[in-house]
Scaffold this active site. Structure first.
Site, mmCIF file in Angstrom:
data_model
loop_
_atom_site.group_PDB
_atom_site.id
_atom_site.type_symbol
_atom_site.label_atom_id
_atom_site.label_comp_id
_atom_site.label_asym_id
_atom_site.label_seq_id
_atom_site.Cartn_x
_atom_site.Cartn_y
_atom_site.Cartn_z
ATOM 1 N N ASN A 104 -7.364 -1.967 -4.485
ATOM 2 C CA ASN A 104 -5.932 -2.152 -4.258
ATOM 3 C C ASN A 104 -5.213 -2.105 -5.595
ATOM 4 O O ASN A 104 -5.839 -1.971 -6.659
ATOM 5 C CB ASN A 104 -5.653 -3.458 -3.502
ATOM 6 C CG ASN A 104 -6.164 -4.696 -4.229
ATOM 7 O OD1 ASN A 104 -6.133 -4.769 -5.459
ATOM 8 N ND2 ASN A 104 -6.630 -5.683 -3.474
ATOM 9 N N LYS A 105 -3.914 -2.211 -5.560
ATOM 10 C CA LYS A 105 -3.100 -2.073 -6.772
ATOM 11 C C LYS A 105 -3.502 -3.088 -7.836
ATOM 12 O O LYS A 105 -3.682 -2.731 -9.013
ATOM 13 C CB LYS A 105 -1.627 -2.236 -6.408
ATOM 14 C CG LYS A 105 -0.660 -2.092 -7.565
ATOM 15 C CD LYS A 105 0.777 -2.279 -7.082
ATOM 16 C CE LYS A 105 1.767 -2.218 -8.238
ATOM 17 N NZ LYS A 105 3.160 -2.446 -7.762
ATOM 18 N N LYS A 106 -3.665 -4.343 -7.445
ATOM 19 C CA LYS A 106 -4.011 -5.394 -8.400
ATOM 20 C C LYS A 106 -5.371 -5.143 -9.034
ATOM 21 O O LYS A 106 -5.540 -5.277 -10.256
ATOM 22 C CB LYS A 106 -4.005 -6.752 -7.691
ATOM 23 C CG LYS A 106 -4.313 -7.929 -8.600
ATOM 24 C CD LYS A 106 -4.267 -9.238 -7.833
ATOM 25 C CE LYS A 106 -4.619 -10.422 -8.730
ATOM 26 N NZ LYS A 106 -4.600 -11.711 -7.967
ATOM 27 N N GLU A 107 -6.350 -4.746 -8.219
ATOM 28 C CA GLU A 107 -7.694 -4.469 -8.742
ATOM 29 C C GLU A 107 -7.680 -3.294 -9.698
ATOM 30 O O GLU A 107 -8.351 -3.320 -10.740
ATOM 31 C CB GLU A 107 -8.643 -4.199 -7.572
ATOM 32 C CG GLU A 107 -8.949 -5.425 -6.733
ATOM 33 C CD GLU A 107 -9.627 -5.095 -5.417
ATOM 34 O OE1 GLU A 107 -10.296 -5.986 -4.851
ATOM 35 O OE2 GLU A 107 -9.491 -3.940 -4.936
ATOM 36 N N ASP A 164 -11.053 -3.595 4.421
ATOM 37 C CA ASP A 164 -12.242 -3.215 5.181
ATOM 38 C C ASP A 164 -11.910 -2.104 6.170
ATOM 39 O O ASP A 164 -12.699 -1.179 6.375
ATOM 40 C CB ASP A 164 -12.793 -4.426 5.944
ATOM 41 C CG ASP A 164 -13.219 -5.554 5.021
ATOM 42 O OD1 ASP A 164 -13.753 -5.255 3.942
ATOM 43 O OD2 ASP A 164 -13.013 -6.720 5.382
#
Length: 476
Positions: free
Chosen positions: A196-199, A266
Site C-alpha cells: 500500500n502507499k504507506k508501505e 488480501d
C-alpha cells in the site's frame, strides 16, 4: 469483466491465523475506569492472514492449496479444522512452543473498540524451512500461480522466500506477494508486490505527493526487488503500476462506500492472482482487483468477494443509490443465496403499494423488525390491473419501486408479473413471510415455503382505496 473458462489452481504460502470477533453493544461507561462496557451478544471466527487470501480465492472459484507453519495449540487446531471444512489441501507443520496467531477484535455497534493479539513472531526453525521448501518442490508444477501472504509473523523467512521465488521462476510460475516489513529485497525476483502507499513510502523513503514522486517510488521498488511489474495500491485512488515504457498507469478505485478496510489487501492479492492465472493481462487484472476491493470495503470485518457480487457491483456503478435496491428476479435469486450463506434472516412481503401512505410505511417497518433483510415483492402494472381493475394502478411500477426503495426499512424491491408471488417466494426461500392482519384465517400464498408466517396490523383509516375515493370526491 473477466470470464472464467477454467478453474485456476493456486498455491498460497504465508502466515495463517484466527480472526476472532466479539460483537456487542455499548450503552454505559465502567465505574472502575473511563472505558466503555461492551455487552457481548455474538462471537464469530474466521481464517485470517493468509487464510483471508484463501477465503477470497475459494469465493472466486479457484482450487487452493496452502503451505504454512502453525503452533501445536488450540488456535492451530482451529486453523486445521477451518481449512478442512473448506476442503482446502494443507501442508502444515506444527512447531513446538510456537503460538498460532489469534487476533481478537471487540466490536460495538459495528465499530472496532479494541484488538488484542496472541502470537509468535520469531522466525520458523530451519527444519520448518526445509519441510516447506520440499513440499513446494513437490507441488509447484500442479499450480498456475503462487501467492505469498506475508504478515511478518515469522513463516516467510528470507531464506524460504528466495528459495521459493527462484524455483517458481525456473518453472515459469508467477509469484505475487503482499509484502510486510521495511526490506522488500527479500522478495527479489517476484512477479509483483502489492504494497500500500504507506508501505511503499517506508520502503523507498519517498513521500508520494504527485505523479512524479509516485513514478520514483515505483521505479525504486522495481529495481530493488527485480520485479516484472511494479505496483502500489493507493486506497481510494486505486492501483498504480509502472508500464514497460516507464509511464505511470493508474486504475481508479470504484468503491461506493467504505465501512471497513480490514483484509482489503488480501482481496487485492487474491483477485489479481485469480485474473492473472486465467491469462488476463495486468491492466485487466487491475480493473478486476479494483472492483473486488470496492465490494469488500463495503463490508465489516475481513471479508470475501464472489464473482456474482463483482458483476452486481459493476452494474451498480451506473445506478443511483436508490436504484441499487431495485433488483431483477435473477439478481434477487443470487442475492438470496448469498444472504443465506451469510446466515442473514430474510423477511419477505408483497403488495401493490400504489399510493404510498403512513399505513404502508408502518407495516414495512414492522416487517423489517422481524429479520435482517426485507425483500419486497411488488406487483407489476399488469398484475395490479388484473387484481384491482383497469383504472389501477395510479402510479407506474417504476415509480412505485423507486419510492419504496427509498425507504430505509426496505432492502430490496423486485417486480413480479404473476397474480401471486408464489414463484418469487419459492426462489427466495424467506425465513419469515409477512402479510396484513386481514389475512387472519385465510390461506396465505407462500406460507408452505417460509419457516414462519407473521401477520401485521394496519393503521386504522389508512388505505390506498380510501385515498383514491377522497381524491375523486375532491375533483367532482
Amino acid at each position: 469483466m473477466i470470464k472464467i473458462d477454467k478453474i485456476p489452481n493456486i498455491l498460497v504460502i504465508g502466515d495463517l491465523m484466527i480472526d476472532e470477533y466479539l460483537w456487542g453493544s455499548c450503552e454505559r461507561i465502567s465505574p472502575e475506569a473511563p472505558v466503555q462496557i461492551v455487552d457481548i451478544n455474538k462471537e464469530s471466527k474466521v481464517l485470517g492472514g493468509a487464510g483471508n487470501v484463501i477465503n477470497n480465492l475459494i469465493s472466486l472459484g479457484a482450487n487452493v492449496e496452502v503451505l504454512s507453519v502453525i503452533g501445536n495449540d488450540e488456535a492451530g487446531l482451529e486453523v486445521k479444522q477451518m481449512l478442512n471444512s473448506k476442503n482446502v489441501k494443507a501442508s502444515l507443520i506444527e512447531q513446538k512452543e510456537r503460538k498460532t496467531s489469534r487476533k481478537t477484535r471487540l466490536m460495538a455497534s459495528h465499530s472496532q473498540v479494541v484488538r488484542y493479539d496472541k502470537e509468535s513472531k520469531n522466525d520458523i526453525s530451519q527444519d520448518s524451512v526445509k519441510y516447506l521448501y520440499e513440499k513446494f518442490q513437490e507441488k509447484i508444477n500442479f499450480f498456475d500461480m503462487v501467492l505469498i501472504s506475508d504478515y511478518n509473523k515469522g513463516v516467510l523467512t528470507r531464506e524460504l522466500l528466495q528459495k521459493v521465488i527462484t524455483s517458481a521462476n525456473k518453472n515459469n510460475k508467477k509469484v505475487l506477494v503482499d509484502p510486510k516489513g521495511s526490506d522488500f529485497s527479500k522478495y527479489k525476483g517476484a512477479y509483483l508486490l502489492t504494497p500500500n502507499k504507506k508501505e511503499a513510502e517506508q520502503e523507498t523513503g519517498i513521500k508520494i505527493i504527485n505523479e512524479t514522486s509516485l513514478k520514483d517510488v515505483l521505479r525504486i521498488l522495481k529495481n530493488n526487488a527485480d520485479l516484472s511489474v511494479s505496483l502500489v495500491t493507493l486506497s481510494e485512488n486505486g492501483i498504480a503500476i509502472l508500464d514497460d515504457e516507464g509511464k505511470v498507469i493508474t486504475k481508479p478505485t470504484v468503491a461506493r462506500e467504505v465501512f471497513d478496510v480490514t483484509g482489503a489487501g488480501d482481496t487485492v492479492l487474491a483477485s489479481l492472482g485469480f485474473a492473472l492465472s486465467l491469462g488476463y493481462d495486468i491492466s485487466t487484472s487491475m480493473e478486476f482487483a479494483n472492483l473486488a476491493a470496492g465490494v469488500v470495503v463495503g463490508k465489516l470485518g475481513s471479508a470475501t468477494v464472489s464473482m456474482d457480487e463483482i458483476e452486481e457491483y459493476k452494474a451498480s456503478l451506473h445506478k443511483s443509490s436508490i436504484e441499487l435496491h431495485i433488483k431483477t428476479k435473477e439478481e434477487i435469486e443470487l442475492i438470496s443465496k448469498r444472504l443465506k450463506n451469510q446466515n442473514k434472516k430474510i423477511v419477505f412481503t408483497n403488495g401493490c403499494f400504489d399510493i404510498l401512505h403512513k399505513g404502508h410505511v408502518s407495516y414495512l417497518n414492522v416487517a423489517k423488525s422481524f429479520g435482517d433483510i426485507l425483500i419486497l415483492g411488488l406487483n407489476s402494472d399488469s398484475s395490479v390491473k388484473r387484481l384491482k381493475g383497469e383504472d389501477r394502478p395510479i402510479n407506474s411500477e417504476d415509480d412505485r419501486a423507486y419510492i419504496l426503495s427509498a425507504l430505509e426499512c426496505v432492502d430490496y424491491v423486485v417486480i413480479f408479473e404473476e397474480d401471486t408471488p408464489y414463484e418469487l417466494i419459492k426462489m427466495i426461500q424467506p425465513d419469515i413471510l409477512v402479510k396484513g392482519a386481514d389475512y387472519e384465517g385465510k390461506e396465505i400464498v407462500g406460507s408452505d415455503i417460509s419457516k414462519v408466517t407473521k401477520l401485521v396490523e394496519f393503521i386504522d383509516g389508512k388505505s390506498t382505496t380510501k385515498t383514491i375515493e377522497k381524491i375523486k370526491k375532491a375533483t367532482n
